[in-house]
Design a protein around this motif. Structure first.
Motif, PDB file in Angstrom:
ATOM      1  N   LEU A  93       0.829  -1.200   0.000  1.00 13.69           N
ATOM      2  CA  LEU A  93       0.000   0.000   0.000  1.00 13.69           C
ATOM      3  C   LEU A  93       0.866   1.254   0.000  1.00 13.69           C
ATOM      4  N   ALA A  94       0.307   2.346  -0.480  1.00 13.78           N
ATOM      5  CA  ALA A  94       1.051   3.609  -0.544  1.00 13.78           C
ATOM      6  C   ALA A  94       1.383   4.136   0.844  1.00 13.78           C
ATOM      7  N   HIS A  95       0.584   3.769   1.837  1.00 12.16           N
ATOM      8  CA  HIS A  95       0.874   4.154   3.221  1.00 12.16           C
ATOM      9  C   HIS A  95       0.236   3.141   4.160  1.00 12.16           C
ATOM     10  N   SER A  96       0.689   3.121   5.386  1.00 14.40           N
ATOM     11  CA  SER A  96       0.165   2.187   6.381  1.00 14.40           C
ATOM     12  C   SER A  96      -1.252   2.573   6.786  1.00 14.40           C
ATOM     13  N   VAL A  97      -2.009   1.583   7.233  1.00 14.08           N
ATOM     14  CA  VAL A  97      -3.365   1.836   7.714  1.00 14.08           C
ATOM     15  C   VAL A  97      -3.368   1.795   9.238  1.00 14.08           C
ATOM     16  N   ASN A  98      -4.285   2.518   9.821  1.00 18.71           N
ATOM     17  CA  ASN A  98      -4.482   2.476  11.266  1.00 18.71           C
ATOM     18  C   ASN A  98      -5.547   1.437  11.581  1.00 18.71           C
ATOM     19  N   TYR A  99      -5.223   0.520  12.473  1.00 22.48           N
ATOM     20  CA  TYR A  99      -6.174  -0.521  12.828  1.00 22.48           C
ATOM     21  C   TYR A  99      -7.344   0.067  13.618  1.00 22.48           C
ATOM     22  N   SER A 100      -8.499  -0.575  13.447  1.00 23.14           N
ATOM     23  CA  SER A 100      -9.707  -0.160  14.154  1.00 23.14           C
ATOM     24  C   SER A 100     -10.586  -1.389  14.326  1.00 23.14           C
ATOM     25  N   ALA A 101     -11.808  -1.193  14.797  1.00 20.67           N
ATOM     26  CA  ALA A 101     -12.738  -2.313  14.934  1.00 20.67           C
ATOM     27  C   ALA A 101     -13.120  -2.879  13.572  1.00 20.67           C
ATOM     28  N   PHE A 102     -12.963  -2.080  12.508  1.00 20.79           N
ATOM     29  CA  PHE A 102     -13.349  -2.502  11.165  1.00 20.79           C
ATOM     30  C   PHE A 102     -12.156  -2.921  10.309  1.00 20.79           C
ATOM     31  N   ILE A 103     -10.945  -2.610  10.753  1.00 20.77           N
ATOM     32  CA  ILE A 103      -9.731  -2.931   9.992  1.00 20.77           C
ATOM     33  C   ILE A 103      -8.723  -3.584  10.928  1.00 20.77           C
ATOM     34  N   GLN A 104      -8.445  -4.868  10.684  1.00 21.67           N
ATOM     35  CA  GLN A 104      -7.503  -5.631  11.495  1.00 21.67           C
ATOM     36  C   GLN A 104      -6.733  -6.587  10.587  1.00 21.67           C
TER      37      GLN A 104
END
Length: 206
Positions: A93-104
């Motif tokens: 990915l172009a940048h990292s994602v921040n984890y959340s209840a919907f993204i793990q």
């Protein structure tokens, strides 16, 4: 992939599920394995296209969830388009994602884990729900399947399709839904694909 016999998946049950897209059109599913990496199939990669990844939603709507541009894609160096051996690719990915209840990130097994025949597993995706369906489901689908040994799966596929050549090789996962009568339903698909759910569905491992 077809998710025939699947059911709509609830929000947050599969928070690692992503949609790999070209021009915001869904092409393939994938799994988030790290903040900046997606695991998908090599047969989903079509040359020098501009890809984006959408995540954080079970809906296929063009504006649902979060969209992140793709910086680079690395296909397995021994991927064979004819046999689908080593059908695996990593998407940066172009940048990292921040984890959340919907993204793990996906729950990875222990290093020496082996998925044995008879194990019940789950398949998720936005694949067509019927063999002759044209429109993809709006909601992410899920279904459970029983793993088969590749030799048994190959024999079932050869019998159903009337093929003599080996379709399923060691290193592939083959799933079967015992509630469906036919071991395999033949439907049109991309080159190299012969069978999709219901019945044995081969999914290469790295």
């Amino acid at each position: 992939m077809r998710i025939i016999g699947g059911m709509p998946a609830p929000e947050r049950k599969w928070p690692w599920q992503v949609s790999l897209r070209i021009d915001n059109k869904h092409m393939c599913g994938g799994s988030l394995i790290a903040p900046q990496w997606i695991l998908t199939a090599a047969h989903c990669i079509f040359g020098f296209e501009e890809y984006t990844v959408r995540m954080g939603s079970v809906l296929l709507h063009p504006q649902s969830g979060m969209a992140i541009p793709v910086q680079d894609i690395v296909c397995h160096s021994f991927y064979d388009v004819r046999t689908l051996s080593n059908d695996i690719a990593l998407v940066l990915l172009a940048h990292s994602v921040n984890y959340s209840a919907f993204i793990q990130p996906v729950c990875l097994p222990e290093k020496n884990f082996e998925a044995e025949a008879g194990t019940r597993c789950w398949v998720t995706g936005w694949g067509r729900q019927m063999a002759d369906a044209v429109v993809l489901p709006e909601n992410l689908q899920e279904t459970d399947q029983i793993l088969l040994r590749h030799t048994l799966c190959n024999a079932k596929l050869q019998t159903e399709l009337g093929y003599r050549r080996t379709l399923v090789r060691k290193g592939m996962i083959c799933g079967y839904h015992e509630d469906l009568k036919s071991p395999c339903k033949v439907i049109p698909g991309p080159p190299g694909s012969a069978c999709r759910s219901p019945g044995p569905t081969a999914s290469p491992l790295p």
